[in-house]
Structures are given as C-alpha cells and as structure tokens.
Design an enzyme around this catalytic site. Structure first.
Site, PDB file in Angstrom:
ATOM      1  CD1 TRP A  99      -1.732  -2.081   2.150  1.00 29.71           C
ATOM      2  CD2 TRP A  99      -2.874  -1.443   0.029  1.00 29.71           C
ATOM      3  NE1 TRP A  99      -2.273  -3.552   2.091  1.00 29.71           N
ATOM      4  CE2 TRP A  99      -3.201  -2.803   0.439  1.00 29.71           C
ATOM      5  CE3 TRP A  99      -3.003  -1.584  -0.825  1.00 29.71           C
ATOM      6  CZ2 TRP A  99      -3.991  -3.469  -0.017  1.00 29.71           C
ATOM      7  CZ3 TRP A  99      -4.023  -2.203  -2.208  1.00 29.71           C
ATOM      8  CH2 TRP A  99      -4.613  -2.754  -1.582  1.00 29.71           C
ATOM      9  CG  ASP A 167      -3.156   3.770   4.481  1.00 28.38           C
ATOM     10  OD1 ASP A 167      -4.316   3.514   5.410  1.00 28.38           O
ATOM     11  OD2 ASP A 167      -2.768   3.216   3.644  1.00 28.38           O
ATOM     12  CE  LYS A 191      -7.429  -2.711   5.356  1.00 32.67           C
ATOM     13  NZ  LYS A 191      -6.889  -4.818   4.386  1.00 32.67           N
TER      14      LYS A 191
END
Length: 358
Positions: A99, A167, A191
C-alpha cells in the site's frame, strides 16, 4: 460449526454492531424506512453522521482545529487526494509494503517524490529506522500498520518539522493516537471500523484553509469542499457510516481506546508466544516491528502451508491464507476478534503441529 473470522478485510464485526445494523436495515430510527433507503438529506441521517463525527473526536480526544470526513471509497482514493491537496513540488515517502508502494506511485503523478527508506530488501519484514527527510519536502507519508506484511510503527517517525501524513487503515482506533502529531490521518474502514466503501480522513484545518495545493484538483478530491459540506457534498455511503457509528459506540462502551489497546495486546501475545515456541510455525516479521492486527506466519514448507490452510478452513477458521503476493498464512486479529478466537486458533495450530511432526 462456529466460524472464526480472520479475514484481512472486509473483516470481523462485533455481534453488537451486526445486530444494531440488522435492526436498522429493517426499520431505521422508527422511520419505517431501511437505513439502505433513507435520504442523506434527512434529519435522521444528519443525526447519524453528526454522532459518528462526535464519537470519533471523543475517542481520539481530538482537539479543536481538525475536520473529520466520511467519504466514499477506500484508502487508495487518498493516495491521489493527499498529493492533490498537499503536494506543490516535493514530498517524502517511506516504502514498507504494497500500500505504501501504491501511494508512492500515485504521488509521483503530481510532483517529485523522494523515497527516504524502504524495507523491500527483506521482503518488507521490518520497519526502517535510519533515514533522512529532505528539508524541501512538504510532507512525509508513511503507512502505520502494514496489513499484508504484518509490520507496525511503534514509534512516530521523526519528521523534523515536516507535516506528517499517515495511512492508518488497518490499525485505526485499535489504540490511543495523539492526532496533534499529524497533519492528516486517513484510512479505509473495512478493518476495524465498518464495511468496505467508507474512508475516514482527519485533517488539520490550516492545511486546507486556502484550498488544495493543485488548482486543477477536481471538486470531489478537494478536502476543503468536503469539509465545508461536512461530508455531504454529494450522497455519502450512508449505510457504511451508520455501521461505523455503531462500532464507535461499542468501543466507547468497552472503555475507549486504552481498553481497546489492552484487548489487542492480549490477543497478539497469545499468538506470538505460541509462534515463538513452536517448532513448526514461525512468524515472518522482526519481533520489534510486529503488528497487533495482522500476524503472518509460515511452516517453511509450501505443501504443509497449503494443508494447514485447507484443514483450518474445514475446522471453521476463515481465511488464514496469506496474501497472494506473500504466501504462507496470516491471521488478522482486528478489534472485534474476541480472545476466544485466538485461543481456539492456537489450540488448532498445536494440534496440527502434533499431527504433522514426524
């Protein structure tokens, strides 16, 4: 058979959250309408998004001067929104996995990007410690918890005065965070916080006071416009935001983020202690950089890994297969995973080891 949900995302939700959401799907706030069909301009939904923002601020002890945005999409949308809004000329990024790599790729479309450190040399199994942020960088971006590789930043990067952008997708609201150390934190909610389709952005007001860094920024990518409209410039993901609000209430109910951290540390210790003592299973991350949320592990034998994944699924342990780019196994033990789920997993792993050791 009782199922134990180890999916990396969309991931496990608490029974409390699922029941409250199921009730709202049938009859939202006694309106006779489903949360799936209620207008985002209604006073009932305005109360939902106002409460979600207020609970976010309360849980994080957020001071004045920050906006909380609930927008459609996932964290990957912020890979371009961050440079749209902050990057005039140059930014610094750290690469600790897939990511982060994707965020770097997007940012390079907008300006100069210096990758100050990377753990790719060891397959992203550690967090780089020695690096220098260039003085002319406008912000420094990092991924606080790496879902795929199972690493976590246990100390904030030393930005030396640069704006810090993070992030936080796979560790958001898993522990207390001093948001005042950041200019921006953002994440997809699938999540720890809710269903896929919602992204949460917390941005300091002064960073968006004059609008985005790039004047060509599209309306929907403009943090200032989204903040001025309190996330209601267009139709937001109403259902997803409703679920987030119920998760926030659950976290508050169990004692807030300090209690959440203790719960997560206890779960992770159970699994890591077993991995460290096992003769078959091994963790893949350097111990000092281990995540509390995502625990990758291997046997060292690909065929044995496949056998474990197949037998664990048959026994009710869902999605212990590692990410396709990594292989092996991975247990995602997010906020809603009960202690019992990890204990059951360890018991199964012990049994598998006994049965497959020659």
């Amino acid at each position: 058979m009782k199922k134990h949900n180890f999916y990396a995302g969309p991931s496990i939700l608490t029974p409390y959250t699922i029941q409250k959401t199921a009730d709202a799907v049938l009859n939202f706030a006694d309106t006779g309408l489903s949360i799936l069909e209620v207008s985002h301009r209604s006073k009932e939904f305005q109360a939902v998004i106002d409460e979600a923002a207020a609970l976010t601020k309360e849980l994080l002890q957020l001071p004045e001067g920050y906006h909380v945005l609930f927008l459609g999409g996932g964290a990957s949308t912020q890979f371009c929104m961050v440079p749209y809004n902050l990057l005039n000329k140059k930014a610094a990024y750290m690469n600790t996995g897939t990511w982060a790599t994707n965020a770097i790729k997007e940012a390079k479309l907008f300006g100069e990007v210096e990758v100050v450190a990377s753990s790719e040399d060891k397959k992203f199994t550690y967090i780089p410690k020695d690096y220098v942020i260039p003085t002319d960088a406008e912000y420094f971006h990092y991924t606080s918890n790496n879902t795929i590789y199972g690493t976590k930043f246990w100390e904030l990067p030393n930005t030396k005065g640069h704006e810090l952008v993070a992030d936080v997708s796979s560790c958001f609201l898993s522990e207390p965070v001093d948001v005042t150390k950041y200019g921006v934190i953002y994440g997809g909610v699938q999540k720890n916080v809710g269903p896929s389709g919602v992204q949460i952005i917390i941005v300091r007001e002064d960073l968006i006071a004059d609008g985005p860094a790039l004047k060509c920024t599209p309306t929907m990518m403009d943090w200032k416009i989204q903040a001025e409209n309190e996330s209601l410039y267009n139709t937001p993901p109403c259902y997803g935001i409703y679920v987030c609000g119920k998760v926030f209430k659950w976290i508050k109910k169990i004692g807030g983020l300090e209690a959440m951290k203790a719960h997560n540390e206890k779960k992770a210790k159970i699994l890591y202690d077993f991995l460290d003592s096992s003769k078959m299973f091994k963790g893949t991350v350097e111990p000092k950089d281990r995540s509390l949320m995502n625990v990758p592990f291997i046997t060292g034998d690909e065929e044995l890994d496949k056998k474990f994944v197949a037998e664990s699924k048959a026994a009710g342990f869902e999605n212990l297969k590692g990410h396709r780019t990594v292989g092996g196994m991975r247990a995602s033990i997010y906020n809603a995973m009960p202690i019992e789920g990890v204990e059951k997993l360890v018991a199964f792993m012990k049994k598998f080891e006994e049965e497959n050791t020659k």
